[in-house]
Write a protein that holds these residues in place. Structure first.
Motif, PDB file in Angstrom:
ATOM      1  N   ILE A   1      48.515  37.418  53.173  1.00  0.00           N
ATOM      2  CA  ILE A   1      47.858  38.298  52.218  1.00  0.00           C
ATOM      3  C   ILE A   1      48.899  38.869  51.263  1.00  0.00           C
ATOM      4  N   GLY A   2      48.666  38.619  49.963  1.00  0.00           N
ATOM      5  CA  GLY A   2      49.494  39.225  48.926  1.00  0.00           C
ATOM      6  C   GLY A   2      48.666  40.251  48.173  1.00  0.00           C
ATOM      7  N   PHE A   3      49.197  40.742  47.055  1.00  0.00           N
ATOM      8  CA  PHE A   3      48.504  41.818  46.343  1.00  0.00           C
ATOM      9  C   PHE A   3      48.472  41.548  44.846  1.00  0.00           C
ATOM     10  N   GLN A   4      47.342  41.884  44.221  1.00  0.00           N
ATOM     11  CA  GLN A   4      47.193  41.767  42.774  1.00  0.00           C
ATOM     12  C   GLN A   4      46.998  43.158  42.201  1.00  0.00           C
ATOM     13  N   ARG A   5      47.800  43.459  41.165  1.00  0.00           N
ATOM     14  CA  ARG A   5      47.695  44.774  40.534  1.00  0.00           C
ATOM     15  C   ARG A   5      46.951  44.619  39.211  1.00  0.00           C
ATOM     16  N   SER A   6      45.961  45.468  38.983  1.00  0.00           N
ATOM     17  CA  SER A   6      45.235  45.434  37.709  1.00  0.00           C
ATOM     18  C   SER A   6      44.829  46.855  37.368  1.00  0.00           C
ATOM     19  N   ASP A   7      44.053  46.988  36.278  1.00  0.00           N
ATOM     20  CA  ASP A   7      43.599  48.337  35.930  1.00  0.00           C
ATOM     21  C   ASP A   7      42.627  48.887  36.972  1.00  0.00           C
ATOM     22  N   ARG A   8      42.178  48.036  37.863  1.00  0.00           N
ATOM     23  CA  ARG A   8      41.289  48.495  38.938  1.00  0.00           C
ATOM     24  C   ARG A   8      42.090  48.938  40.163  1.00  0.00           C
ATOM     25  N   GLY A   9      43.415  48.859  40.076  1.00  0.00           N
ATOM     26  CA  GLY A   9      44.237  49.230  41.228  1.00  0.00           C
ATOM     27  C   GLY A   9      44.812  47.994  41.893  1.00  0.00           C
ATOM     28  N   VAL A  10      45.204  48.145  43.139  1.00  0.00           N
ATOM     29  CA  VAL A  10      45.818  47.050  43.897  1.00  0.00           C
ATOM     30  C   VAL A  10      44.777  46.468  44.844  1.00  0.00           C
ATOM     31  N   LEU A  11      44.646  45.139  44.820  1.00  0.00           N
ATOM     32  CA  LEU A  11      43.689  44.486  45.718  1.00  0.00           C
ATOM     33  C   LEU A  11      44.388  43.398  46.512  1.00  0.00           C
ATOM     34  N   PRO A  12      44.055  43.262  47.809  1.00  0.00           N
ATOM     35  CA  PRO A  12      44.661  42.215  48.633  1.00  0.00           C
ATOM     36  C   PRO A  12      44.010  40.866  48.369  1.00  0.00           C
ATOM     37  N   ILE A  13      44.818  39.807  48.374  1.00  0.00           N
ATOM     38  CA  ILE A  13      44.295  38.455  48.187  1.00  0.00           C
ATOM     39  C   ILE A  13      45.019  37.503  49.132  1.00  0.00           C
ATOM     40  N   ALA A  14      44.237  36.647  49.782  1.00  0.00           N
ATOM     41  CA  ALA A  14      44.792  35.734  50.788  1.00  0.00           C
ATOM     42  C   ALA A  14      45.090  34.382  50.166  1.00  0.00           C
TER      43      ALA A  14
END
Lengths: 379, 124
Positions: free
Chosen positions: B101-114
């Motif tokens: 699981i890594g992480f994506q940062r956007s204007d919606r905050g940080v979200l985990p992605i596998a």
């Protein structure tokens, strides 16, 4: 145990100009007429909720509009399980002596009252607000997760689901009030556009305007009273991430308790009204309740077991998948149709089965809230 | 309140909790153990490696801004630490896939992605 003494419902679909309250009123009027009761006879009122008209006191709001002065009033919310939970509550109210005739009513202009996006966003709030909702899953996606695991462990496949959708559509074709009546075949379901794989458009219920109502009475009123025999609930988890196992659900416990309370088995049931928000919901419930063997629901549907003239007629109005889904009233429609079938008033749709016992099952959340109810025609 | 520890607070990490009394581990933050009720609870940062338990894809997104990102995968992952979590998923991930699981940062905050683990990575 009390009696269901009258039922009523509207057609489902698009009702231009309708409101939550106007739809509820139509269904309530029909249920009172069916029970042979006047407004002054109603001393209990149980309502659900409406996503197009959120309100702190929906039951007394409706009482004020419909001109009822009940001595017991209650609005309740357990998602898709609300309809049957309302029936269980009305039965408890009757047994406790809190009211003699309780009107149970729900309706919503969910189709015209808000945008499709708004409906999907509202329903998706069933997810955990901090750990699930930010990821943007929809209700079909939550059920898509459940379906992926359930298929992996049981061998059910997308064709099995399609058979369920086809049966509900065939049943709906026989009901003039159903929203979706155009015939479909398995290939249509398989070719319908993906929504949240493995779920496709025709695996999902439509959004509807509509309402349904019934009366629960302490006394056996009229010729069409059906006895409520056993009620049970099970609430095993709230969020899909928090469920221990996506192949074992509370439907097993709630239905087993309801059957045990009456001292009967699934072979004694002559009609089934089972929650079918998605094909996977219906497949799992048929199997968890024990009406079908695990992994075999689709094949048993294809073989005719659940046809209107089969061993165990199921949702003969077309269910949520084809009669339509207006929220709480959608689940009540299953009960209204059950009542008409078991009292042998279903007209051209009348089933042949003479078995007097019907099983109702509701599911709320993501297979998280379950209500099972047994109803019987007594001579 | 605890210091920010994971993606729900905008930090590129995934945290779970464990019970000092009975050893139970869980995901949704609580100040008590859901198994034994103890309030001796520790927050731990996950290694973010696990196996996919269930998977789907949101094809029909519920809002205009999400529609721009659709389709996006959603999966449930059983972390090697014994806790189940929901994350976004790279395409091609299915039940049983080993993932990190890594992480994506956007204007919606940080979200985990596998994303799928290579077999070399999985040896540790």
């Amino acid at each position: 145990m009390a009696w269901i003494t009258g039922v009523g419902m509207t057609a489902f679909g698009k009702h231009t100009g309708s409101t939550t309250i106007s739809l509820m009123s139509q269904a309530a009027t029909a249920a009172l007429a069916d029970a042979g009761l006047e407004r002054r006879d109603i001393d209990g009122l149980v309502c659900g909720y409406s996503t197009t008209m959120p309100h702190l006191k929906l039951s007394t709001l409706f009482a004020g509009h419909f001109v009822l002065q009940p001595r017991y009033a209650h609005g309740m919310q357990v998602g898709g399980a609300t309809g049957l939970a309302m029936e269980m509550l009305a039965n408890l109210v009757a047994d406790a002596g809190a009211a003699r005739n309780t009107l149970v009513v729900a309706g919503e202009n969910r189709l015209i009252g808000q945008s499709r996006d708004m409906t999907m966003q509202t329903l998706a709030q069933a997810g955990q607000h901090q750990y699930e909702v930010p990821l943007g899953p929809t209700i079909p996606a939550y059920y898509g997760l459940v379906a992926s695991r359930y298929m992996h462990e049981t061998g059910l496949d997308e064709t099995d689901f399609a058979h369920l959708a086809v049966l509900m559509r065939r049943n709906a074709a026989g009901h003039p009030g159903a929203q979706l009546r155009d015939p479909i075949i398995v290939e249509d379901v398989l070719a319908s556009k993906p929504i949240a794989p493995p779920l496709k458009l025709m695996d999902c219920c439509p959004i509807s305007d509509g309402a349904a109502a019934f009366v629960v009475s302490t006394d056996r009123l009229g010729a069409n009273a059906l006895r409520i025999r056993g009620c049970s609930q099970a609430h095993t988890h709230q969020h899909v991430t928090g469920a221990k196992d996506l192949t074992a659900f509370g439907a097993r416990q709630s239905s087993a308790r309801a059957l045990a309370a009456v001292g009967v088995g699934v072979a004694d049931i002559g009609y089934a009204g089972i929650h079918d928000s998605f094909t996977i919901t219906l497949a799992i419930l048929l199997e968890e309740i024990g009406l079908s063997r695990r992994g075999a629901s689709g094949k048993e549907v294809a073989a005719g077991r659940y046809d209107a003239d089969g061993t165990l007629p199921l949702n003969t109005h077309g269910g949520l998948l084809s009669y339509g889904h207006c929220g709480v009233g959608g689940a009540l429609a299953h009960l209204v149709e059950m009542h008409r079938q078991v009292t042998r008033r279903a007209g051209d749709r009348q089933i042949r089965s003479e078995l007097a016992l019907a099983l109702m099952h509701g599911d709320g959340g993501i297979m998280s809230s379950h209500v099972s109810i047994l109803v019987e025609r007594t001579s | 309140m605890d210091a920010p520890t994971d993606w729900t607070d905008g930090v590129e990490a995934l945290a779970y909790q464990s019970c000092d009394a009975c050893g139970e581990r869980w995901y949704f933050r609580r100040d008590f153990c859901p198994r034994c009720g103890s309030t001796q609870v520790a927050t731990r940062v996950s290694n973010c490696v696990g196996s996919v338990y269930a998977a789907t894809v949101v094809v029909r997104a519920p809002s205009p801004e999400r529609r721009e990102r659709a389709p996006y995968g959603i999966c449930l992952i059983d972390l090697d630490e014994g806790v189940r979590v929901m994350t976004h998923a790279e395409p091609g991930i299915g039940i049983g896939s080993r993932v990190r699981i890594g992480f994506q940062r956007s204007d919606r905050g940080v979200l985990p992605i596998a994303a799928r683990l290579t077999s070399d990575e999985d040896r540790t």
